[in-house]
Design an enzyme around this catalytic site. Structure first.
Site, mmCIF file in Angstrom:
data_model
loop_
_atom_site.group_PDB
_atom_site.id
_atom_site.type_symbol
_atom_site.label_atom_id
_atom_site.label_comp_id
_atom_site.label_asym_id
_atom_site.label_seq_id
_atom_site.Cartn_x
_atom_site.Cartn_y
_atom_site.Cartn_z
ATOM 1 N N SER A 40 0.804 -1.223 0.000
ATOM 2 C CA SER A 40 0.000 0.000 0.000
ATOM 3 C C SER A 40 0.836 1.270 0.000
ATOM 4 C CB SER A 40 -0.943 0.014 1.202
ATOM 5 O OG SER A 40 -0.234 0.181 2.408
ATOM 6 N N LYS A 101 0.621 4.747 6.903
ATOM 7 C CA LYS A 101 0.176 5.554 5.761
ATOM 8 C C LYS A 101 0.820 6.937 5.853
ATOM 9 C CE LYS A 101 -2.859 2.305 4.694
ATOM 10 N NZ LYS A 101 -2.669 1.417 3.524
#
Length: 247
Positions: A40, A101
């Protein structure tokens, strides 16, 4: 002889206990190691990367402690992440799973994706097409992926991937208004990331869920090593990623 051996044994146990206590203290207040299990955050972070996260960067909450023990009310010594930081946090959906993230939206910001372009407070974020990224797929094949250099309003730059050429399911969204004491996070691999754009799974990240800021890689392996072949331990090492700062 028996008394001497007994004393030596207890000294050894005491030394082990001291070592464990010191390791837990460092892990709690200074740095904690994490590894990357998913794609990701490509191209910034690759599967098989091992990194250190600074626990002091954003202050301390219960999630700074082992097993998220509820010994710290709220957050102490708190400081606000900067836009563009790569942060580890506990997902709001279960307050248990570690995610990593990039911080994109700060409290009060309006965030939106339109045709693959990121908008912050209704202004498009600058991005420039750069050389494609070569991704190794699960079956060992390589594919070329569109890559951009994105420049945040602060001037901070980082790279993002667009696998589906701005036509992914999350490339067009409504406007997200970041609540007070919350943050909006996104993966750099835009079409392959569960992040704040998916409100049912991640959504806005509360300040208290922040664990720390990713600082640098200390080890990286491509996963090809096998235990019975010591040579493969070396050939699997990605030497160019060891001690690399995370931007």
């Amino acid at each position: 002889m028996t008394a001497k051996n007994s004393g030596g044994f207890f000294d050894f146990i005491r030394t082990i206990i001291y070592a464990v206590v010191i390791a837990l203290a460092v892990r709690t207040v200074a740095f904690e190691p994490f590894n990357i299990p998913s794609k990701s955050m490509l191209p910034t972070l690759e599967v098989g990367d091992y990194l250190f996260v600074s626990k002091y960067s954003y202050g301390y909450s219960r999630h700074s402690l082992p097993l998220s023990l509820p010994l710290i009310p709220g957050r102490i010594f708190s400081s606000t992440p900067e836009r563009g930081d790569v942060a580890v946090f506990k997902t709001p959906s279960d307050n248990r799973t570690d995610f990593i993230k990039r911080v994109i939206g700060l409290p009060g910001d309006k965030i939106q994706m339109k045709q693959g372009r990121l908008y912050i407070n209704r202004n498009p974020v600058k991005r420039d097409r750069i050389e494609n990224y070569t991704e190794i797929t699960e079956n060992g094949l390589s594919r070329s992926v569109t890559r951009y250099e994105q420049t945040l309003p602060t001037g901070r730059k980082h790279e993002v991937l667009e696998v589906q050429l701005d036509q992914g399911d999350l490339d067009n969204t409504g406007i997200y208004i970041v609540p007070s004491n919350h943050f909006f996070v996104m993966g750099d691999n835009r079409d392959n990331s569960q992040d704040s754009r998916i409100t049912s799974q991640v959504g806005f990240v509360p300040r208290d869920n922040l664990v720390g800021r990713a600082e640098f890689l200390f080890f990286s392996t491509d996963g090809s090593a096998v235990w019975w072949n010591p040579v493969s331990w070396w050939t699997a090492l990605r030497g160019n990623r060891v001690f690399k700062l995370i931007k």
